[in-house]
Design a protein around this motif. Structure first.
Motif, PDB file in Angstrom:
ATOM      1  N   SER A  22      19.559 131.451  37.230  1.00 34.57           N
ATOM      2  CA  SER A  22      18.181 131.097  37.589  1.00 34.57           C
ATOM      3  C   SER A  22      17.186 131.477  36.506  1.00 34.57           C
TER       4      SER A  22
ATOM      5  N   THR B 164      15.017 128.599  34.791  1.00 26.85           N
ATOM      6  CA  THR B 164      13.584 128.545  35.090  1.00 26.85           C
ATOM      7  C   THR B 164      12.761 128.462  33.810  1.00 26.85           C
TER       8      THR B 164
ATOM      9  N   ASP C  31      18.410 135.034  44.925  1.00 32.24           N
ATOM     10  CA  ASP C  31      17.102 134.532  45.355  1.00 32.24           C
ATOM     11  C   ASP C  31      17.142 133.015  45.488  1.00 32.24           C
ATOM     12  N   LEU C  32      17.699 132.350  44.487  1.00 33.34           N
ATOM     13  CA  LEU C  32      17.787 130.889  44.522  1.00 33.34           C
ATOM     14  C   LEU C  32      18.809 130.405  45.527  1.00 33.34           C
TER      15      LEU C  32
ATOM     16  N   LYS D 204      17.476 130.654  49.075  1.00 34.40           N
ATOM     17  CA  LYS D 204      16.356 129.745  49.319  1.00 34.40           C
ATOM     18  C   LYS D 204      16.843 128.290  49.383  1.00 34.40           C
TER      19      LYS D 204
ATOM     20  N   LYS E  47       9.239 128.529  51.924  1.00 33.49           N
ATOM     21  CA  LYS E  47       7.925 128.922  51.425  1.00 33.49           C
ATOM     22  C   LYS E  47       6.950 129.262  52.544  1.00 33.49           C
TER      23      LYS E  47
ATOM     24  N   MET F  85      18.211 123.770  42.124  1.00 34.59           N
ATOM     25  CA  MET F  85      16.917 124.424  41.971  1.00 34.59           C
ATOM     26  C   MET F  85      15.785 123.426  42.162  1.00 34.59           C
TER      27      MET F  85
ATOM     28  N   SER G  39      15.612 122.165  45.931  1.00 31.85           N
ATOM     29  CA  SER G  39      15.125 123.167  46.890  1.00 31.85           C
ATOM     30  C   SER G  39      13.651 123.487  46.714  1.00 31.85           C
TER      31      SER G  39
ATOM     32  N   TYR H 285      12.476 125.011  44.070  1.00 39.08           N
ATOM     33  CA  TYR H 285      12.388 126.242  43.283  1.00 39.08           C
ATOM     34  C   TYR H 285      11.718 125.980  41.938  1.00 39.08           C
TER      35      TYR H 285
END
Length: 378
Positions: free
Chosen positions: A122, A126, A177-178, A181, A192, A328, A331, A333
């Motif tokens: 991630s 990112t 975390d990813l 989620k 969220k 990612m 979702s 993210y």
């Protein structure tokens, strides 16, 4: 380019203009070999290291590479390569610097304090999505993420539908975390809005938040699941339940650094591949190597590392990273048009592997890695 994708460039420029120094301090006992140090974001100019490491050689003439790592058995191959001298034999002087979360490592990378970083998928994904010129060249591990909670809440939180209205401690941009989620999104839950995520700075802080009741659950990585259980918490779920064999820690560096000195990073990967062979064939010695950098007892390291929820491998797994990156995006993210494929160079690893096969033509271990490479990268 859209303004939102220039964030990294602006961020790095601000660091440079402000003169922020990333301090590299001795780790204070976490490595018996004295080869590990801490990445510290202190602004003390007296202690700052302001060296572009891609131009440094050691007193022995070996090329110096500064690598940032997490104090986790997920970085086992790094520790084995260092302690067993595989990088030395490849003509590299690899210095290890500890950080507690991926963002710290990447801040140091962008500030020219580190050459390479090993952190979850991630993190580099990112930054790539935001326009950073970095390249993934290898892997370290897959899976190894968990949700921990008080024993009485474990069964409840094992069902994602029961996360609505809950507060979950997490470390932003970590793989767990990813994964969680994305799993919530897939289950029809708006992560969220329906779940409160408390972002903390380290796995220990996550465990403390859960133990004190500040959070209903916490997302952590190996070997903290063992520490959590030793402290009376329970593992409610594993990341592989939502994404089997998902990639985790990747080796990444600035694209410019790779382009300027590709041979050094082929050697770096060669050392990791040799470490993987040693790790696979010498469990006791590998435990000893890992414990020099991961401050838990040997049996906890063994239990967490040789398990059915963690896999070590230096393969870059390009196909897996591309799939992860799409997840990612799906979702919510990240929101980007940047192609992660353009920031993965799996041929660095392949070149290193080819050299080892040429040097060891009868070694079946390396032949097996070649078959895996073709499945995961072509």
């Amino acid at each position: 380019m859209d303004k939102k994708y220039t964030f990294i460039g602006i961020f790095i420029a601000l660091i440079v203009l402000a003169g922020v120094s990333i301090t590299l301090l001795n780790q204070g006992g976490s490595s018996d070999s004295g080869g590990s140090q801490e990445v510290n974001t202190s602004t003390s100019d007296e202690q700052s290291v302001n060296t572009s490491t891609s131009e440094v050689t050691s007193t022995s003439g070996a090329k110096t590479v500064k690598h940032g790592y997490l104090p986790s058995n997920g970085d086992a191959l790094i520790f084995v390569a260092k302690e067993e001298g595989f990088w030395d034999e490849e003509g590299l002087n690899v210095e290890l610097y500890q950080f507690t979360k991926g963002t710290e490592g990447y801040n140091s990378l962008f500030g020219n304090k580190l050459d390479t970083v090993g952190a979850g998928t991630s993190d580099p994904a990112t930054y790539i999505a935001q326009g950073a010129e970095i390249t993934i060249i290898g892997g370290l591990m897959s899976e190894g993420q968990f949700l921990v909670t008080a024993p009485e809440n474990a069964e409840d939180l094992a069902d994602l539908n029961n996360w609505k209205g809950k507060q979950i401690a997490t470390i932003a941009m970590s793989n767990g975390d990813l994964i969680y989620k994305a799993a919530l999104k897939k289950a029809g839950i708006d992560w969220k809005k329906d779940v409160t995520f408390l972002e903390l700075g380290s796995p220990n802080a996550v465990l403390e938040a859960v133990k004190t009741g500040k959070s209903d659950g916490g997302i952590i990585w190996i070997p903290y699941e063992i520490l959590a259980q030793q402290q009376g918490l329970s593992v409610a779920s594993y990341s592989y339940q939502y994404y089997d064999n998902h990639p985790c820690c990747r080796i990444a560096l600035k694209t410019e650094t790779l382009n300027e000195d590709r041979d050094t990073y082929v050697k770096f990967e060669k050392g990791l591949i040799r470490a993987y062979k040693f790790f696979s064939e010498n469990q006791n010695e590998s435990v000893d190597d890992i414990q020099k950098y991961v401050n838990v007892d040997k049996e906890a390291i063994r239990q967490s590392t040789w398990s059915d929820y963690f896999y070590a491998s230096p393969d870059p797994n390009k196909n897996g990273v591309v799939e992860y990156y799409q997840m990612m995006k799906d979702s919510g993210y990240i929101d980007t048009d940047v192609r992660v494929e353009d920031h993965i160079d799996s041929t660095v690893y392949k070149e290193a592997l080819d050299e080892l096969i040429s040097e060891n033509p009868d070694d079946q271990f390396y032949q097996n890695l070649l078959s895996e490479y073709k499945e995961m990268n072509e």
